[in-house]
Design an enzyme around this catalytic site. Structure first.
Site, PDB file in Angstrom:
ATOM      1  N   ASN A   9       0.869  -1.180   0.000  1.00 58.15           N
ATOM      2  CA  ASN A   9       0.000   0.000   0.000  1.00 58.15           C
ATOM      3  C   ASN A   9       0.905   1.229   0.000  1.00 58.15           C
ATOM      4  O   ASN A   9       1.498   1.569   1.017  1.00 58.15           O
ATOM      5  CB  ASN A   9      -0.897  -0.035   1.251  1.00 58.15           C
ATOM      6  N   LYS A  11       0.121   4.270  -0.298  1.00 63.53           N
ATOM      7  CA  LYS A  11      -0.514   5.453   0.304  1.00 63.53           C
ATOM      8  C   LYS A  11      -0.276   6.689  -0.590  1.00 63.53           C
ATOM      9  O   LYS A  11      -0.195   6.556  -1.800  1.00 63.53           O
ATOM     10  CB  LYS A  11      -0.014   5.636   1.737  1.00 63.53           C
ATOM     11  N   HIS A  95      -9.519   1.099   5.111  1.00 57.88           N
ATOM     12  CA  HIS A  95      -8.201   1.275   5.744  1.00 57.88           C
ATOM     13  C   HIS A  95      -8.351   2.212   6.946  1.00 57.88           C
ATOM     14  O   HIS A  95      -9.134   3.163   6.904  1.00 57.88           O
ATOM     15  CB  HIS A  95      -7.202   1.851   4.731  1.00 57.88           C
ATOM     16  N   GLU A  97      -6.672   4.579   7.988  1.00 61.10           N
ATOM     17  CA  GLU A  97      -6.466   6.014   7.701  1.00 61.10           C
ATOM     18  C   GLU A  97      -7.728   6.626   7.091  1.00 61.10           C
ATOM     19  O   GLU A  97      -8.052   7.786   7.347  1.00 61.10           O
ATOM     20  CB  GLU A  97      -5.239   6.187   6.785  1.00 61.10           C
ATOM     21  N   GLU A 167      -5.127  -5.008  10.478  1.00 62.94           N
ATOM     22  CA  GLU A 167      -4.110  -3.992  10.692  1.00 62.94           C
ATOM     23  C   GLU A 167      -4.372  -3.281  12.018  1.00 62.94           C
ATOM     24  O   GLU A 167      -5.204  -2.356  12.070  1.00 62.94           O
ATOM     25  CB  GLU A 167      -4.142  -2.963   9.558  1.00 62.94           C
ATOM     26  N   GLY A 173       2.679   2.292  10.789  1.00 66.24           N
ATOM     27  CA  GLY A 173       3.618   3.400  10.654  1.00 66.24           C
ATOM     28  C   GLY A 173       4.321   3.780  11.948  1.00 66.24           C
ATOM     29  O   GLY A 173       4.948   4.827  12.036  1.00 66.24           O
TER      30      GLY A 173
HETATM   31  P1  13P Z   1       3.150   0.354   7.670  1.00 68.38           P
HETATM   32  O1  13P Z   1       3.677  -0.935   7.091  1.00 68.38           O
HETATM   33  O2  13P Z   1       3.882   1.558   7.207  1.00 68.38           O
HETATM   34  O3  13P Z   1       3.017   0.254   9.162  1.00 68.38           O
HETATM   35  O4  13P Z   1       1.657   0.531   7.099  1.00 68.38           O
HETATM   36  C1  13P Z   1       0.764  -0.523   7.143  1.00 68.38           C
HETATM   37  C2  13P Z   1      -0.428  -0.177   6.379  1.00 68.38           C
HETATM   38  O5  13P Z   1      -1.179   0.723   6.732  1.00 68.38           O
HETATM   39  C3  13P Z   1      -0.705  -0.922   5.138  1.00 68.38           C
HETATM   40  O6  13P Z   1      -1.980  -0.677   4.661  1.00 68.38           O
END
Ligand code: 13P
Length: 259
Positions: A9, A11, A95, A97, A167, A173
């Site tokens: 991903n 982003k 997701h 976010e 997740e 992150g």
């Molecule tokens: P990270 O691997 O940067 O922690 O992000 C995970 C994520 O949100 C994948 O969708």
């Protein structure tokens, strides 16, 4: 057996030059994508570039988001049928976010999940708890509620066409990762919940882990029997680290290691 998948991903990252370089880097190890499913999720503006770069390869690509319906007065949004028209196969839905920063509640997530299926896209439904929820012992309840909203809207059979990504929000992150045991416990709980409604779906659906997944923690996490692969954020932005996770998935899940 459930085929392992490692998805990146990206982003809101990348310009066309770095997208080209990243795709070129990932393509350096074509044998990987013949054994496991490898998927990248670029920003919407780069989807057609990625489609063209990946044409004729076994690497797949998908979108990070979609909106409801086929078309209409929804400035800035992209519909499932637009994505299908582009040749897109997968789409992320729910997701954390999107839920936290863009106010997507479970009802909207469920509607997007259904919209994805109506457009013949394969949704990857993201679920996960916050740190507070985990500390309060609510992890399973929160995830069940997130799943239940989608089951209510789209029906349990819809999950035949879908994947789930667990997740934990506190691991995204942050450099913190769920321990393999913590992740496995949630993956099992997801299967248990689905099995109450359709046993075969619970057994066949692929459930990915996401949250600071890296090459060094991937072997332990991916070794867990109910973790079928990973949804990778930060580590998917460099070909080397993304490929290293794919290598681990192949080694741990399929017993194949390539030098
Ligand atoms: P990270 O691997 O940067 O922690 O992000 C995970 C994520 O949100 C994948 O969708």
């Amino acid at each position: 057996m459930r085929k392992p998948m490692v998805a990146g991903n990206w982003k809101m990252n990348g310009l066309s030059s770095s997208v080209r370089a990243l795709i070129e880097g990932i393509q350096q190890e074509p044998h990987l994508s013949s054994s496991i499913d490898m998927v990248v999720f670029p920003a919407a503006v780069h989807l057609s570039l990625v489609r063209d770069l990946l044409a004729g390869t076994s690497l797949a690509w998908g979108a990070q988001n979609l909106y409801l319906g086929e078309n209409g007065a929804f400035t800035g949004e992209i519909s499932g049928s637009m994505l299908t028209d582009l040749g897109c196969r997968y789409v992320l839905v729910g997701h954390s976010e999107r839920r936290a920063l863009f106010g997507e509640d479970s009802a909207l997530v469920a509607a997007k999940f259904q919209a994805a299926l109506q457009a013949r896209l394969q949704p990857i439904l993201c679920v996960g708890e916050t740190l507070k929820q985990r500390e309060r012992g609510e992890t399973e309840k929160v995830i069940q509620e997130q799943l239940a909203a989608v089951v209510k809207k789209a029906g349990i059979s819809a999950f035949r066409q879908a994947l789930i990504a667990y997740e934990p929000v506190w691991a995204i992150g942050t450099g913190l990762t769920a321990t393999p045991e913590q992740a496995q416990a949630v993956h099992i709980a997801i299967r248990r919940y689905l099995a109450e409604q359709e046993v075969d779906i619970a057994q066949t659906i692929r459930i990915l882990y996401g949250g600071s997944l890296k090459a060094d923690n991937a072997p332990q996490l991916l070794a867990m029997p109910d973790i079928d692969g990973g949804l990778v954020g930060g580590a998917s932005l460099e070909a080397k680290s993304f490929l290293a996770i794919c290598q681990e998935a192949m080694a741990v899940k399929l017993g194949q290691r390539v030098a």
